[in-house]
Design a protein around this motif. Structure first.
Motif, mmCIF file in Angstrom:
data_model
loop_
_atom_site.group_PDB
_atom_site.id
_atom_site.type_symbol
_atom_site.label_atom_id
_atom_site.label_comp_id
_atom_site.label_asym_id
_atom_site.label_seq_id
_atom_site.Cartn_x
_atom_site.Cartn_y
_atom_site.Cartn_z
ATOM 1 N N ASP A 190 47.364 -71.341 -14.528
ATOM 2 C CA ASP A 190 46.624 -72.511 -14.997
ATOM 3 C C ASP A 190 46.956 -72.813 -16.450
ATOM 4 O OD1 ASP A 190 44.952 -73.074 -12.634
ATOM 5 O OD2 ASP A 190 44.140 -71.087 -13.051
ATOM 6 N N LEU A 191 47.177 -71.765 -17.242
ATOM 7 C CA LEU A 191 47.559 -71.971 -18.631
ATOM 8 C C LEU A 191 48.145 -70.694 -19.206
ATOM 9 C CD1 LEU A 191 44.571 -71.917 -21.143
ATOM 10 C CD2 LEU A 191 44.343 -71.113 -18.798
ATOM 11 N N ALA A 192 48.843 -70.859 -20.332
ATOM 12 C CA ALA A 192 49.402 -69.741 -21.079
ATOM 13 C C ALA A 192 48.972 -69.880 -22.527
ATOM 14 C CB ALA A 192 50.927 -69.728 -20.977
ATOM 15 N N ILE A 193 48.761 -68.745 -23.182
ATOM 16 C CA ILE A 193 48.495 -68.741 -24.621
ATOM 17 C C ILE A 193 49.783 -68.289 -25.290
ATOM 18 C CG2 ILE A 193 47.055 -67.872 -26.476
ATOM 19 C CD1 ILE A 193 45.579 -69.590 -24.395
ATOM 20 N N ARG A 194 50.398 -69.177 -26.052
ATOM 21 C CA ARG A 194 51.715 -68.916 -26.636
ATOM 22 C C ARG A 194 51.668 -69.052 -28.159
ATOM 23 N NH1 ARG A 194 55.608 -71.783 -22.092
ATOM 24 N NH2 ARG A 194 55.276 -70.172 -20.496
ATOM 25 N N MET A 195 52.629 -68.363 -28.764
ATOM 26 C CA MET A 195 52.655 -68.268 -30.218
ATOM 27 C C MET A 195 53.866 -68.983 -30.799
ATOM 28 S SD MET A 195 50.157 -66.119 -29.906
ATOM 29 C CE MET A 195 49.898 -65.701 -31.611
ATOM 30 N N GLY A 196 53.756 -69.351 -32.082
ATOM 31 C CA GLY A 196 54.904 -69.870 -32.812
ATOM 32 C C GLY A 196 54.973 -71.371 -32.798
ATOM 33 N N SER A 197 56.177 -71.891 -32.538
ATOM 34 C CA SER A 197 56.428 -73.326 -32.475
ATOM 35 C C SER A 197 56.845 -73.683 -31.058
ATOM 36 C CB SER A 197 57.536 -73.733 -33.457
ATOM 37 O OG SER A 197 57.180 -73.369 -34.774
ATOM 38 N N LEU A 198 56.320 -74.774 -30.519
ATOM 39 C CA LEU A 198 56.591 -75.151 -29.138
ATOM 40 C C LEU A 198 57.761 -76.117 -29.051
ATOM 41 C CD1 LEU A 198 53.006 -75.618 -27.705
ATOM 42 C CD2 LEU A 198 54.480 -73.620 -27.562
ATOM 43 N N ASN A 199 58.657 -75.853 -28.094
ATOM 44 C CA ASN A 199 59.813 -76.721 -27.894
ATOM 45 C C ASN A 199 59.849 -77.338 -26.498
ATOM 46 O OD1 ASN A 199 60.918 -76.104 -30.481
ATOM 47 N ND2 ASN A 199 61.579 -74.129 -29.667
ATOM 48 N N ASP A 200 59.047 -76.811 -25.570
ATOM 49 C CA ASP A 200 59.101 -77.254 -24.181
ATOM 50 C C ASP A 200 58.173 -78.445 -23.983
ATOM 51 O OD1 ASP A 200 59.166 -77.602 -21.464
ATOM 52 O OD2 ASP A 200 59.144 -75.468 -20.996
ATOM 53 N N SER A 201 58.738 -79.639 -23.881
ATOM 54 C CA SER A 201 57.933 -80.853 -23.774
ATOM 55 C C SER A 201 57.442 -81.120 -22.350
ATOM 56 C CB SER A 201 58.748 -82.055 -24.258
ATOM 57 O OG SER A 201 59.912 -82.221 -23.470
#
Length: 300
Positions: free
Chosen positions: A140-151
């Motif tokens: 349902d969701l992910a908690i991710r770190m840093g900078s996002l590149n996947d649009s």
């Protein structure tokens, strides 16, 4: 009109790898599964799978259709859940994936409180250093770190954080100057790099004299896909690591690590809640994102 049940059967066939395995997962006979696949292909007028005696393989059309089916069914299930939960509260299952470090530090305590507030909602949590595909992994969701590149996903900022270059007193004592006093010396240090970053040794930084391009001169001595592993290497005196402030500030206060060049500011990073880009956002996803932001004290 094509049945949504047939779309679900098609997805199950692809995921299971065979008609027999899909039938077992669905609790149906192989004949029923095969019939629905043939009917779906007939209704579409295309071949979705190529068949041999031992395996099934998606055609080019089938591969695109499989991805579209996942999105369609995700939106339908989300709309149904949202409608039901409007009257019944949060139900069903919330499936999410996080990094090990931020998961144990923040997300798991938040999930404990969230689960207590919604006892009819089942929680399925996965810890991983890799970026799982949300659609194929059915998260349902992910908690991710840093900078996002996947649009291809939607994202909501949970909280920002700083990153610090750190090293152990033992490593610094081993250097000719017994420490690191300049950006040039930091660039010539022995570095520990995060292998999931595309450019882990090049950053645009802010100094007292203005912006500067930072680039480590040699390749990293150690690469790892885990922040906690890099922390361990840094504590062991293996070199300099660039790590989240929330992960290392306790070690810095205890004197086991030293923050290097505190006047040099590396780009601010963020903790993001990432979820599939569907028209209907499930109420359980929206509710947990709001809950987690409030839990960490993020401003509205």
């Amino acid at each position: 009109m094509i049945s949504l049940d047939r779309l679900g059967i098609f997805i199950a066939i692809v995921d299971a790898g065979s008609l027999t395995a899909a039938a077992a997962v669905l609790g149906q006979s192989k004949a029923v599964v095969s019939f629905n696949l043939k009917q779906l292909e007939a209704e579409l007028g295309v071949s979705l799978l190529t068949r041999s005696t031992r395996s099934l393989a998606l055609t080019d059309v089938g591969r695109r259709f499989y991805e579209d089916c996942q999105r369609v069914l995700s939106e339908v299930h989300g709309a149904i859940e949202t409608a039901r939960q409007g009257q019944q509260g949060l139900r069903g299952t919330l499936r999410l994936t996080t990094t090990v470090e931020y998961g144990s530090r923040t997300v798991i305590p938040a999930l404990i409180a969230f689960a207590a507030a919604h006892p009819q909602l089942q929680i399925q949590h996965s810890s991983s250093s890799s970026h799982e595909d949300l659609i194929s992994g059915r998260y349902d969701l992910a908690i991710r770190m840093g900078s996002l590149n996947d649009s291809s996903y939607r994202a909501a900022l949970i909280e920002p954080y700083a990153i610090w270059p750190v090293a152990s007193p033992a490593y610094l004592a081993s250097l000719p100057a017994k420490g690191i006093a300049s950006l040039d010396e930091l660039q010539r240090a022995r570095w520990l790099a995060h292998s999931r970053l595309s450019t882990p040794l090049r950053w645009d930084v802010q100094t007292q004299d203005g912006p500067a391009a930072f680039a480590v001169q040699d390749d990293a001595a150690i690469h790892s896909d885990s922040a906690s592993a890099l922390l361990g290497f840094a504590l062991g005196g293996c070199g300099v690591a660039l790590l989240p402030q929330w992960l290392v500030e306790g070690e810095v206060r205890a004197g086991r690590l030293r923050r290097l060049l505190p006047d040099v500011v590396f780009p601010q990073q963020g903790v993001y809640a990432v979820y599939p880009n569907t028209q209907h956002i499930a109420e359980k996803v929206r509710a947990f994102i709001d809950f987690l932001r409030a839990f960490v004290g993020a401003p509205d």
